[in-house]
Design a protein around this motif. Sequence first.
Motif, PDB file in Angstrom:
ATOM      1  N   ILE A 105       0.851  -1.188   0.000  1.00 48.23           N
ATOM      2  CA  ILE A 105       0.000   0.000   0.000  1.00 48.23           C
ATOM      3  C   ILE A 105       0.889   1.241   0.000  1.00 48.23           C
ATOM      4  O   ILE A 105       1.760   1.390   0.843  1.00 48.23           O
ATOM      5  N   GLY A 106       0.663   2.098  -0.960  1.00 47.63           N
ATOM      6  CA  GLY A 106       1.370   3.363  -1.078  1.00 47.63           C
ATOM      7  C   GLY A 106       0.379   4.443  -1.448  1.00 47.63           C
ATOM      8  O   GLY A 106      -0.802   4.172  -1.647  1.00 47.63           O
ATOM      9  N   TYR A 107       0.847   5.659  -1.571  1.00 44.71           N
ATOM     10  CA  TYR A 107      -0.081   6.750  -1.866  1.00 44.71           C
ATOM     11  C   TYR A 107       0.636   7.862  -2.615  1.00 44.71           C
ATOM     12  O   TYR A 107       1.853   7.949  -2.642  1.00 44.71           O
ATOM     13  N   THR A 108      -0.163   8.708  -3.243  1.00 41.13           N
ATOM     14  CA  THR A 108       0.342   9.884  -3.924  1.00 41.13           C
ATOM     15  C   THR A 108       0.130  11.073  -2.993  1.00 41.13           C
ATOM     16  O   THR A 108      -0.983  11.314  -2.536  1.00 41.13           O
ATOM     17  N   ALA A 109       1.211  11.773  -2.707  1.00 37.51           N
ATOM     18  CA  ALA A 109       1.145  12.901  -1.764  1.00 37.51           C
ATOM     19  C   ALA A 109       2.123  13.979  -2.221  1.00 37.51           C
ATOM     20  O   ALA A 109       2.913  13.763  -3.142  1.00 37.51           O
ATOM     21  N   PRO A 110       2.093  15.143  -1.578  1.00 33.30           N
ATOM     22  CA  PRO A 110       3.009  16.224  -1.954  1.00 33.30           C
ATOM     23  C   PRO A 110       4.480  15.812  -1.823  1.00 33.30           C
ATOM     24  O   PRO A 110       4.823  14.891  -1.082  1.00 33.30           O
ATOM     25  N   SER A 143     -16.175  -5.334 -11.481  1.00 31.04           N
ATOM     26  CA  SER A 143     -14.962  -6.140 -11.626  1.00 31.04           C
ATOM     27  C   SER A 143     -14.159  -6.098 -10.332  1.00 31.04           C
ATOM     28  O   SER A 143     -14.404  -5.271  -9.448  1.00 31.04           O
ATOM     29  N   ASP A 144     -13.170  -6.973 -10.252  1.00 32.82           N
ATOM     30  CA  ASP A 144     -12.282  -7.015  -9.097  1.00 32.82           C
ATOM     31  C   ASP A 144     -11.560  -5.675  -8.933  1.00 32.82           C
ATOM     32  O   ASP A 144     -11.365  -5.199  -7.819  1.00 32.82           O
ATOM     33  N   GLN A 145     -11.188  -5.077 -10.045  1.00 33.32           N
ATOM     34  CA  GLN A 145     -10.482  -3.785 -10.012  1.00 33.32           C
ATOM     35  C   GLN A 145     -11.369  -2.693  -9.414  1.00 33.32           C
ATOM     36  O   GLN A 145     -10.893  -1.865  -8.645  1.00 33.32           O
ATOM     37  N   GLN A 146     -12.640  -2.683  -9.751  1.00 32.02           N
ATOM     38  CA  GLN A 146     -13.552  -1.675  -9.210  1.00 32.02           C
ATOM     39  C   GLN A 146     -13.768  -1.869  -7.707  1.00 32.02           C
ATOM     40  O   GLN A 146     -13.791  -0.907  -6.950  1.00 32.02           O
ATOM     41  N   LEU A 147     -13.928  -3.132  -7.272  1.00 31.28           N
ATOM     42  CA  LEU A 147     -14.074  -3.409  -5.846  1.00 31.28           C
ATOM     43  C   LEU A 147     -12.801  -3.032  -5.095  1.00 31.28           C
ATOM     44  O   LEU A 147     -12.853  -2.497  -3.987  1.00 31.28           O
ATOM     45  N   GLN A 148     -11.657  -3.290  -5.712  1.00 35.86           N
ATOM     46  CA  GLN A 148     -10.369  -2.944  -5.110  1.00 35.86           C
ATOM     47  C   GLN A 148     -10.248  -1.424  -4.946  1.00 35.86           C
ATOM     48  O   GLN A 148      -9.739  -0.938  -3.943  1.00 35.86           O
ATOM     49  N   GLN A 149     -10.736  -0.663  -5.931  1.00 36.31           N
ATOM     50  CA  GLN A 149     -10.688   0.793  -5.863  1.00 36.31           C
ATOM     51  C   GLN A 149     -11.559   1.323  -4.722  1.00 36.31           C
ATOM     52  O   GLN A 149     -11.161   2.243  -4.002  1.00 36.31           O
ATOM     53  N   ILE A 150     -12.733   0.743  -4.534  1.00 34.11           N
ATOM     54  CA  ILE A 150     -13.609   1.159  -3.432  1.00 34.11           C
ATOM     55  C   ILE A 150     -12.933   0.868  -2.088  1.00 34.11           C
ATOM     56  O   ILE A 150     -12.937   1.693  -1.183  1.00 34.11           O
ATOM     57  N   ALA A 151     -12.333  -0.308  -1.977  1.00 36.44           N
ATOM     58  CA  ALA A 151     -11.632  -0.670  -0.734  1.00 36.44           C
ATOM     59  C   ALA A 151     -10.447   0.270  -0.493  1.00 36.44           C
ATOM     60  O   ALA A 151     -10.185   0.666   0.649  1.00 36.44           O
ATOM     61  N   ALA A 152      -9.742   0.642  -1.558  1.00 39.40           N
ATOM     62  CA  ALA A 152      -8.605   1.567  -1.420  1.00 39.40           C
ATOM     63  C   ALA A 152      -9.072   2.935  -0.925  1.00 39.40           C
ATOM     64  O   ALA A 152      -8.433   3.543  -0.059  1.00 39.40           O
ATOM     65  N   GLU A 153     -10.188   3.422  -1.446  1.00 38.61           N
ATOM     66  CA  GLU A 153     -10.733   4.701  -0.982  1.00 38.61           C
ATOM     67  C   GLU A 153     -11.104   4.627   0.501  1.00 38.61           C
ATOM     68  O   GLU A 153     -10.874   5.568   1.259  1.00 38.61           O
ATOM     69  N   ALA A 154     -11.673   3.495   0.901  1.00 41.96           N
ATOM     70  CA  ALA A 154     -12.065   3.318   2.297  1.00 41.96           C
ATOM     71  C   ALA A 154     -10.835   3.293   3.205  1.00 41.96           C
ATOM     72  O   ALA A 154     -10.816   3.940   4.256  1.00 41.96           O
ATOM     73  N   VAL A 158     -10.183   5.962   6.212  1.00 43.90           N
ATOM     74  CA  VAL A 158     -10.227   5.471   7.587  1.00 43.90           C
ATOM     75  C   VAL A 158      -8.835   5.333   8.192  1.00 43.90           C
ATOM     76  O   VAL A 158      -8.598   5.750   9.329  1.00 43.90           O
ATOM     77  N   TYR A 159      -7.895   4.755   7.452  1.00 46.27           N
ATOM     78  CA  TYR A 159      -6.575   4.474   8.019  1.00 46.27           C
ATOM     79  C   TYR A 159      -5.612   5.654   7.879  1.00 46.27           C
ATOM     80  O   TYR A 159      -5.024   6.095   8.848  1.00 46.27           O
ATOM     81  N   ARG A 174      -2.485   3.510  -3.673  1.00 49.12           N
ATOM     82  CA  ARG A 174      -2.152   2.360  -4.519  1.00 49.12           C
ATOM     83  C   ARG A 174      -2.218   1.112  -3.648  1.00 49.12           C
ATOM     84  O   ARG A 174      -1.497   0.984  -2.664  1.00 49.12           O
ATOM     85  N   PHE A 175      -3.085   0.208  -4.006  1.00 56.52           N
ATOM     86  CA  PHE A 175      -3.372  -0.995  -3.242  1.00 56.52           C
ATOM     87  C   PHE A 175      -3.048  -2.166  -4.164  1.00 56.52           C
ATOM     88  O   PHE A 175      -3.857  -2.563  -4.991  1.00 56.52           O
ATOM     89  N   THR A 176      -1.820  -2.723  -4.074  1.00 58.03           N
ATOM     90  CA  THR A 176      -1.373  -3.750  -5.025  1.00 58.03           C
ATOM     91  C   THR A 176      -0.736  -4.926  -4.300  1.00 58.03           C
ATOM     92  O   THR A 176      -0.577  -4.909  -3.084  1.00 58.03           O
ATOM     93  N   ASP A 177      -0.325  -5.919  -5.045  1.00 56.37           N
ATOM     94  CA  ASP A 177       0.370  -7.107  -4.541  1.00 56.37           C
ATOM     95  C   ASP A 177      -0.325  -7.691  -3.313  1.00 56.37           C
ATOM     96  O   ASP A 177       0.288  -7.894  -2.262  1.00 56.37           O
ATOM     97  N   ILE A 178      -1.589  -7.983  -3.441  1.00 52.25           N
ATOM     98  CA  ILE A 178      -2.378  -8.473  -2.307  1.00 52.25           C
ATOM     99  C   ILE A 178      -2.001  -9.921  -2.009  1.00 52.25           C
ATOM    100  O   ILE A 178      -2.146 -10.802  -2.855  1.00 52.25           O
ATOM    101  N   GLU A 179      -1.499 -10.152  -0.804  1.00 52.86           N
ATOM    102  CA  GLU A 179      -1.143 -11.507  -0.370  1.00 52.86           C
ATOM    103  C   GLU A 179      -2.285 -12.164   0.389  1.00 52.86           C
ATOM    104  O   GLU A 179      -2.454 -13.372   0.345  1.00 52.86           O
ATOM    105  N   HIS A 180      -3.024 -11.369   1.130  1.00 52.66           N
ATOM    106  CA  HIS A 180      -4.095 -11.889   1.976  1.00 52.66           C
ATOM    107  C   HIS A 180      -5.229 -10.862   1.990  1.00 52.66           C
ATOM    108  O   HIS A 180      -4.979  -9.661   2.066  1.00 52.66           O
TER     109      HIS A 180
END
Length: 185
Positions: A105-110, A143-154, A158-159, A174-180
């Motif tokens: 998990i990473g993110y775009t920031a200043p 699709s899995d990508q759309q569900l992943q995007q919603i989870a990433a926004e959440a 929240v976190y 960026r929510f990638t390389d999901i192991e679990h």
Amino acid sequence: MSMFGNGLDAAVHKAFTRPAPKSAPAQMRYLVRQLKGTKAVAQMLRISQRTVERYVKNQIKKPRPELAARLEREVKKRWQPQIRAQARQKAATTGGIVIDTRARIGYTAPIGTTDEGRLRHLTVALPPRYAARLFDAQQAGASDQQLQQIAAEAVKEVYFQDGGRRAGQLEEIRFTDIEHLEFDL
């Protein structure tokens, strides 16, 4: 199906009040009752009507592995629809949903922030509005990508942003390389 779709289904299946039929003949009898006939079950499972009748009469007890998987999937899809709907409704209105994941998990920031993605293990309780969005998108065939995007926004809200109390400049997660990945209601 997708990793996120399967995870949401597994979370809802935990709400079942009775176990689904386990043996192939019991599963076949359940499907015959649900679809009101052996012909419809045979077409759905891509087997002959006579084979369905033999399972119903306990003449065949052990299906081939691919048929067993299809049979179990179709039974679980139809098992306790009212309980499933109540669990989704409760999560979407009052309870929310918990996501437990180990992913990069990473993110775009200043400029000047440490935004490199790294492997994180997060267990985060998401508010009901995100549970509603996830379930609505799943029902709409997302699709899995759309569900992943919603989870990433959440996860972002929240976190990382703690409900708007910090990290207000975060733009994208960026929510990638999901192991679990596991959901719980």
